[in-house]
Design an enzyme around this catalytic site. Structure first.
Site, short mmCIF file in Angstrom:
data_model
loop_
_atom_site.label_atom_id
_atom_site.label_comp_id
_atom_site.label_asym_id
_atom_site.label_seq_id
_atom_site.Cartn_x
_atom_site.Cartn_y
_atom_site.Cartn_z
N ARG A 71 0.85 -1.20 0.00
CA ARG A 71 0.00 0.00 0.00
C ARG A 71 0.88 1.25 0.00
O ARG A 71 1.85 1.32 0.76
CB ARG A 71 -0.86 -0.03 1.26
N ARG A 140 -1.65 6.88 9.43
CA ARG A 140 -1.77 6.28 8.10
C ARG A 140 -1.84 7.36 7.01
O ARG A 140 -1.77 8.55 7.29
CB ARG A 140 -3.04 5.42 8.05
N LYS A 204 -3.70 1.78 14.98
CA LYS A 204 -3.66 2.65 13.81
C LYS A 204 -4.27 4.02 14.11
O LYS A 204 -5.11 4.15 15.01
CB LYS A 204 -4.38 2.00 12.64
N LYS A 206 -5.81 7.68 12.04
CA LYS A 206 -6.19 8.19 10.72
C LYS A 206 -6.61 9.66 10.77
O LYS A 206 -7.34 10.06 11.67
CB LYS A 206 -7.32 7.34 10.16
N CYS A 431 -15.38 -2.96 0.04
CA CYS A 431 -13.98 -3.18 0.41
C CYS A 431 -13.42 -4.34 -0.40
O CYS A 431 -14.15 -5.03 -1.11
CB CYS A 431 -13.89 -3.49 1.90
N CYS A 437 -8.12 -10.59 1.53
CA CYS A 437 -8.19 -10.10 2.91
C CYS A 437 -8.33 -11.27 3.88
O CYS A 437 -9.30 -12.04 3.81
CB CYS A 437 -9.35 -9.13 3.09
N CYS A 476 -16.61 -7.75 6.38
CA CYS A 476 -16.59 -8.05 7.81
C CYS A 476 -16.86 -6.75 8.56
O CYS A 476 -16.92 -5.68 7.95
CB CYS A 476 -15.24 -8.68 8.21
N CYS A 480 -14.04 -1.34 6.28
CA CYS A 480 -13.08 -0.63 5.42
C CYS A 480 -13.75 0.19 4.32
O CYS A 480 -13.14 1.10 3.77
CB CYS A 480 -12.10 -1.63 4.81
#
Ligand code: SRM
Ligand code: SF4
Length: 571
Positions: A71, A140, A204, A206, A431, A437, A476, A480
């Site tokens: 990424r 991120r 994480k 953001k 996503c 994934c 899930c 995302c």
């Protein structure tokens, strides 16, 4: 699974080095050593395996079909045509599934095998793009409004985001040593990490910059959001600050939930870095390092109190928040086609379904965009490609004379789906999910087109085919595709089964709520069908579907909209 906790792995990693070099050199397996699988995330890559063949390989006693996702760190998703051409070449040479635009304006390459990882990383860096901190417990990729019409504000906000992204990078030289062969110097593995410390963040983090009236970045889904405030003359005065947004949740665990960020005040542009650093370091010190599922900033704020958190941010930054300014978002989707900026230049937004750019099954989007990039590169000027947070693509900064030739290429390569597609199809997000994934419980990206076909049929039955309706699918509950901010969302529960969520608004300001749990496609469509009927009969003026289901009491949302209510199932 590693027996070490993520906190231990970070602490003992020698500033993100671990044994990555040895893992990469090991020819016996396509995988990395277990702890290195955690560490490589900070370098912008995930070890994955092809889940379509996982069971078969297990039966054959083969190791999983390992490959890596990479990424990029591309704040605001802005690249030049020359960079586009290089990324295309990298995807064609090393990746399996073309280029993928993510919901945070990054590129992803899927299916890179271990022995090609280093060459791929080097090629990305040769395009003057890196992948450092694109994943992991750090800040991120920063999302920025792709805004085509307020061009000058876009430039100012983009520059601010790039400076902030740089400021919040880890200090470790591990990335440069491992991937770019930088010589090890004294202190390697012990670098000072003034912002992150030895264990980086608890989770994480953001950041997003929105420019009203567009909330394309879904600013309230960000840990830290900046909402641009413009003066009457269109110049940037500063930002309203939002903190504590996040989407991720775990099925059946009430301790985890999506949350809308709180707007806590206004700051001027020169204070953005100080405020962001103070929010990050307060989260570093106050965040929950014992329970990873509760480690995001949203839980720190709920556990420690918004007022306490704000006071600490003001203390650390030396900046006092002013009162938040009024703001007005019109939508959180993209606007397609040509738009002229306030600098007179033209910008074209193209629909890219699920951000997937490839040549496959008669689709030639990779080739088409290669031709467009080559043309723009040869033309000169300052054209840009901008990835949008809705997985679409904006071709920016063209003068009037360039439009016709770009239009011809767009049609030739079938990149004009935004012209004919229904509003539903143009804005729907999904996503990645299967097959790459590791956390996917159900299909998302691969399922979106056929689900839209069937949903369109139901909408047409009620004369709603031209209605604007935001649909998002996630494989899930991690969210995302930011599904909890969609008017209709499917959240994967098991193969072919989803939770049906209803009732977010179309501005990204209200979360939806669970309506039916763990249902299959037929039940989803049969559940929605009568609701569409009621919507047609009972809607007021141009009321949106998401607003209607809340007003009509079909779903109940708590008054702050900051959290879905306890799961009230309507059978
Ligand atoms: Fe995500 C994990 C893909 C945006 C919340 N996300 C993952 C992983 C890496 C799975 C994993 O941990 O093994 C997925 C890799 C799939 C693959 O094969 O590529 C993955 N996330 C994506 C992308 C590619 C989805 C897309 O279709 O575009 C997006 C990449 C963004 C980027 O460029 O950085 C992506 N992920 C998001 C967003 C949306 C956003 O940031 O605006 C969210 C919700 C916002 C948030 O963070 O709260 C999101 N991803 C998660 C979570 C849940 C985090 C949590 O707080 O619980 C996970 C799971 C985790 O971190 O443990 C996750
Ligand atoms: Fe994977 Fe779940 Fe994120 Fe979809 S929402 S990409 S299935 S982690």
């Amino acid at each position: 699974m590693s027996t070490h906790s993520v906190e231990d792995i970070k602490r003992q990693s020698g500033r993100l080095r671990g044994t990555l070099l040895a893992s990469l050199a090991n020819p016996v397996t396509g995988a990395l050593a277990e702890d290195d699988q955690t560490l490589i995330k900070y370098h912008g890559s995930y070890q994955q395996d092809d889940r379509d063949v996982r069971d078969e390989r297990r039966r054959q006693k083969l190791e999983p079909d390992h490959a890596f996702m990479i990424r990029t760190r591309t704040p605001g998703g802005v690249v030049t045509p020359a960079q586009w051409l290089k990324l295309d070449a990298i995807a064609t040479t090393y990746a399996e599934r073309g280029l993928r635009i993510t919901t945070r304006q990054a590129f992803q390459f899927h299916g890179v095998i271990k022995r090609d990882l280093k060459a791929t990383m080097q090629a990305i860096n040769a395009a003057l793009i890196d992948t450092l901190a694109a994943c992991g417990d750090v800040n991120r990729n920063i999302a920025v409004a792709a805004n085509p019409y307020l061009s000058r504000v876009h430039a100012a906000v983009q520059a601010q985001a790039e400076a902030l992204s740089k400021h919040l990078l880890p200090n470790s030289r591990a990335y440069y040593e491992i991937w770019l062969d930088e010589d090890k110097i004294g202190g390697s593995g012990e670098e000072d990490e003034p912002i992150y410390g030895a264990t980086y963040l608890p989770r994480k983090f953001k950041i997003g910059f929105a420019v009203p009236p567009s909330n394309d970045v879904d600013v309230f889904a960000q840990d830290l959001g900046f909402i641009a405030v413009l003066g009457d003359d269109g110049t940037l005065l500063g930002y309203n600050v939002s903190i504590g947004g996040g989407m991720g949740a775990t099925h059946g665990d009430a301790e985890t939930y999506p949350r809308i960020g709180d707007v806590i005040g206004f700051v001027s542009p020169e204070h953005v870095i100080a405020i962001a650093e103070a929010v990050v370091t307060t989260q570093r010190d106050w965040g929950n390092r014992a329970v990873r599922k509760r480690a995001r900033l949203k839980y720190t704020i709920d556990d420690r109190g918004l007022g306490n958190f704000m006071t600490e941010v003001e203390r650390r930054s030396g900046v006092s928040f002013s009162e938040a300014q009024a703001f007005d978002f019109a939508h959180n989707a993209d606007r397609f086609g040509w738009q002229q900026g306030d600098d007179g230049l033209w910008h074209l937004t193209l629909r890219i379904v699920s951000g997937r750019i490839w040549d496959r099954d008669g689709v030639r989007h990779l080739s088409g965009l290669r031709r467009i990039a080559a043309r723009l590169d040869a033309d000169g000027g300052a054209p840009e490609f901008r990835l949008t947070p809705n997985q679409n693509l904006l071709i920016a900064n063209l003068d009037d004379s360039q439009r016709a030739s770009i239009d011809r290429l767009v049609v030739e390569y079938g990149l004009d789906t935004h012209v004919s597609a229904s509003p539903l199809r143009k804005t729907a997000l999904a996503c990645v999910a299967l097959p790459t994934c590791g956390l996917a419980m159900a299909e998302a990206e691969r399922y979106l087109p056929e689900f839209v076909d069937r949903l369109e049929q139901r909408l047409a039955k009620h004369g709603l085919d031209s209605n604007d309706l935001h649909l998002r699918i996630s494989g899930c509950p991690n969210g995302c595709s930011r599904p909890y901010l969609a008017e209709i969302a499917l959240v994967g529960k098991a193969p072919g089964r989803y939770n049906l969520m209803l009732g977010a608004d179309h501005r990204g300001q209200r979360l939806n709520t669970l309506y039916r749990e763990n249902i299959d496609e037929t039940t989803i469509l049969d559940t929605l069908d009568p609701l569409f009927g009621r919507y047609v009969a009972e809607r007021i003026d141009d009321e949106r579907f998401g607003d209607f289901v809340v007003r009509a009491g079909i779903v109940s949302i708590d008054s702050t909209g900051s959290r879905t209510l306890p799961l009230e199932l309507i059978a």
